[in-house]
Design a protein around this motif. Structure first.
Motif, PDB file in Angstrom:
ATOM      1  N   LEU A  43     -19.893 -24.830 -36.104  1.00  0.00           N
ATOM      2  CA  LEU A  43     -18.810 -25.777 -35.874  1.00  0.00           C
ATOM      3  C   LEU A  43     -17.809 -25.162 -34.912  1.00  0.00           C
ATOM      4  CD1 LEU A  43     -20.086 -26.790 -38.563  1.00  0.00           C
ATOM      5  CD2 LEU A  43     -17.820 -27.652 -39.119  1.00  0.00           C
ATOM      6  N   LEU A  45     -13.930 -25.695 -33.392  1.00  0.00           N
ATOM      7  CA  LEU A  45     -12.673 -26.349 -33.719  1.00  0.00           C
ATOM      8  C   LEU A  45     -12.105 -27.065 -32.493  1.00  0.00           C
ATOM      9  CD1 LEU A  45     -10.475 -26.713 -35.921  1.00  0.00           C
ATOM     10  CD2 LEU A  45      -9.395 -24.651 -34.994  1.00  0.00           C
ATOM     11  N   LEU A  96      -3.747 -23.145 -47.425  1.00  0.00           N
ATOM     12  CA  LEU A  96      -4.015 -21.876 -46.748  1.00  0.00           C
ATOM     13  C   LEU A  96      -3.625 -20.679 -47.605  1.00  0.00           C
ATOM     14  CD1 LEU A  96      -5.150 -20.860 -44.055  1.00  0.00           C
ATOM     15  CD2 LEU A  96      -2.808 -20.542 -43.303  1.00  0.00           C
TER      16      LEU A  96
ATOM     17  N   ASN B  30      -9.071 -11.569 -41.955  1.00  0.00           N
ATOM     18  CA  ASN B  30      -8.359 -11.642 -43.223  1.00  0.00           C
ATOM     19  C   ASN B  30      -9.350 -11.897 -44.350  1.00  0.00           C
ATOM     20  OD1 ASN B  30      -7.072 -13.497 -45.394  1.00  0.00           O
ATOM     21  ND2 ASN B  30      -5.326 -12.448 -44.471  1.00  0.00           N
ATOM     22  N   ASN B  31     -10.258 -12.825 -44.115  1.00  0.00           N
ATOM     23  CA  ASN B  31     -11.309 -13.092 -45.091  1.00  0.00           C
ATOM     24  C   ASN B  31     -12.524 -13.677 -44.401  1.00  0.00           C
ATOM     25  OD1 ASN B  31     -11.434 -16.171 -45.316  1.00  0.00           O
ATOM     26  ND2 ASN B  31      -9.269 -15.825 -45.753  1.00  0.00           N
ATOM     27  N   GLN B  33     -15.889 -16.347 -45.252  1.00  0.00           N
ATOM     28  CA  GLN B  33     -16.385 -17.347 -46.197  1.00  0.00           C
ATOM     29  C   GLN B  33     -17.808 -17.748 -45.820  1.00  0.00           C
ATOM     30  OE1 GLN B  33     -13.483 -20.597 -46.623  1.00  0.00           O
ATOM     31  NE2 GLN B  33     -11.893 -19.265 -45.781  1.00  0.00           N
ATOM     32  N   ARG B  92     -11.594 -15.964 -41.086  1.00  0.00           N
ATOM     33  CA  ARG B  92     -10.225 -16.192 -40.655  1.00  0.00           C
ATOM     34  C   ARG B  92      -9.691 -14.853 -40.149  1.00  0.00           C
ATOM     35  NH1 ARG B  92      -4.767 -16.734 -42.443  1.00  0.00           N
ATOM     36  NH2 ARG B  92      -5.106 -16.081 -44.600  1.00  0.00           N
ATOM     37  N   SER B  97      -3.056 -16.595 -38.484  1.00  0.00           N
ATOM     38  CA  SER B  97      -4.146 -17.436 -37.978  1.00  0.00           C
ATOM     39  C   SER B  97      -4.439 -18.543 -38.977  1.00  0.00           C
ATOM     40  CB  SER B  97      -5.402 -16.601 -37.749  1.00  0.00           C
ATOM     41  OG  SER B  97      -6.491 -17.451 -37.448  1.00  0.00           O
ATOM     42  N   TYR B  98      -4.511 -19.762 -38.486  1.00  0.00           N
ATOM     43  CA  TYR B  98      -4.819 -20.894 -39.348  1.00  0.00           C
ATOM     44  C   TYR B  98      -6.271 -21.325 -39.217  1.00  0.00           C
ATOM     45  CZ  TYR B  98       0.255 -21.306 -39.312  1.00  0.00           C
ATOM     46  OH  TYR B  98       1.604 -21.061 -39.415  1.00  0.00           O
ATOM     47  N   GLN B  99      -6.982 -20.711 -38.316  1.00  0.00           N
ATOM     48  CA  GLN B  99      -8.295 -21.228 -37.960  1.00  0.00           C
ATOM     49  C   GLN B  99      -9.419 -20.448 -38.618  1.00  0.00           C
ATOM     50  OE1 GLN B  99      -8.815 -21.659 -33.706  1.00  0.00           O
ATOM     51  NE2 GLN B  99      -6.612 -21.504 -33.394  1.00  0.00           N
ATOM     52  N   LEU B 100     -10.504 -21.159 -38.902  1.00  0.00           N
ATOM     53  CA  LEU B 100     -11.762 -20.522 -39.251  1.00  0.00           C
ATOM     54  C   LEU B 100     -12.664 -20.576 -38.025  1.00  0.00           C
ATOM     55  CD1 LEU B 100     -12.878 -21.816 -42.782  1.00  0.00           C
ATOM     56  CD2 LEU B 100     -11.944 -19.569 -42.180  1.00  0.00           C
ATOM     57  N   PHE B 102     -16.632 -20.273 -37.008  1.00  0.00           N
ATOM     58  CA  PHE B 102     -17.928 -20.371 -37.670  1.00  0.00           C
ATOM     59  C   PHE B 102     -19.018 -19.682 -36.862  1.00  0.00           C
ATOM     60  CE2 PHE B 102     -17.518 -23.259 -41.272  1.00  0.00           C
ATOM     61  CZ  PHE B 102     -16.235 -23.727 -41.090  1.00  0.00           C
TER      62      PHE B 102
END
Lengths: 114, 112
Positions: A43, A45, A96, B30-31, B33, B92, B97-100, B102
């Motif tokens: 995906l 953004l 978040l 940061n993480n 997923q 992230r 940062s607000y975005q993931l 992929f």
């Protein structure tokens, strides 16, 4: 509790036509996102929003506009559709902070631009 | 592009076997997923691992994270036909940062 819903599910456009994709969430999430998914790709953004009245560009924003007039809705607009915008579009929402960073996805909108 | 890589792109195994998928990323995070996508559907969150964690379990899922190598792996044990799907990692970046971002995904087929 419907989660994240997207309208429409499928649409065919001719080059140059415009349309708006609607995303709605009922989880009171602050953050909302629009992604596109193309074959063999993850995906990417397009735009995102961190709250009502705010929007920001993602990785592939060109040719798209967005609006977040209400917290629960996030609209994606294509002003003049191009064949390169043929894709599957996914909306997502999330918190978040506080460890609640899971993104919840809608079922997708399949768009074909001829 | 900030996208990383997932390896393998496709994996076919027999029911009952274990499936391992790998993910590499390019930035500090940061993480990280993992998400699952059934054919024609939206993504569903599976598990989140933070940058200060090395391993995490959830049911038949085991995720590892090696920040020095900028890589993660997802292990599904005792696979079932219903596990057939595409699996994506997403990360992230650091604070603010607000975005993931992929990865490109691994398509898993579990043969009954």
């Amino acid at each position: 509790n419907a989660g994240v819903t997207q309208t429409p599910k499928f649409r065919v456009l001719k080059t140059g036509q415009s349309m708006t994709l609607l995303c709605a969430q009922d989880m009171n999430h602050e953050y909302m996102y629009w992604y596109r998914q193309d074959p063999g790709m993850g995906l990417r953004l397009i735009h995102y929003s961190v709250g009502e009245g705010t929007t920001a560009k993602g990785e592939v924003p060109d040719g798209y506009n967005v609006s977040r007039l209400k917290k629960q809705n996030f609209l994606l607009g294509l002003e003049s559709a191009a064949p390169s915008q043929t894709s599957v579009y996914f909306c997502a929402s999330s918190f978040l902070a506080g460890g609640k960073e899971t993104q919840y996805f809608g079922p997708g909108t399949r768009l074909l631009v001829l | 592009s900030q996208q990383g890589e997932e390896d393998p792109q496709a994996l076919s195994i027999q029911e009952g076997e274990n499936a391992t998928m790998n993910c590499s990323y390019k930035t500090s995070i940061n993480n990280l997923q993992w998400y699952r996508q059934n054919s024609g559907r939206g993504l569903v969150h599976l598990i989140l691992i933070r940058s200060n964690e090395r391993e995490k379990h959830s049911g038949r899922l085991r995720v590892t994270l090696d920040t020095s190598k900028k890589s993660s792996s997802l292990l599904i044990t005792a696979s079932r036909a219903a596990d057939t799907a595409s699996y994506f990692c997403a990360w992230r970046a650091g604070a603010g940062s607000y975005q993931l971002t992929f990865g490109k995904g691994t398509k898993l087929s579990v043969i009954p």
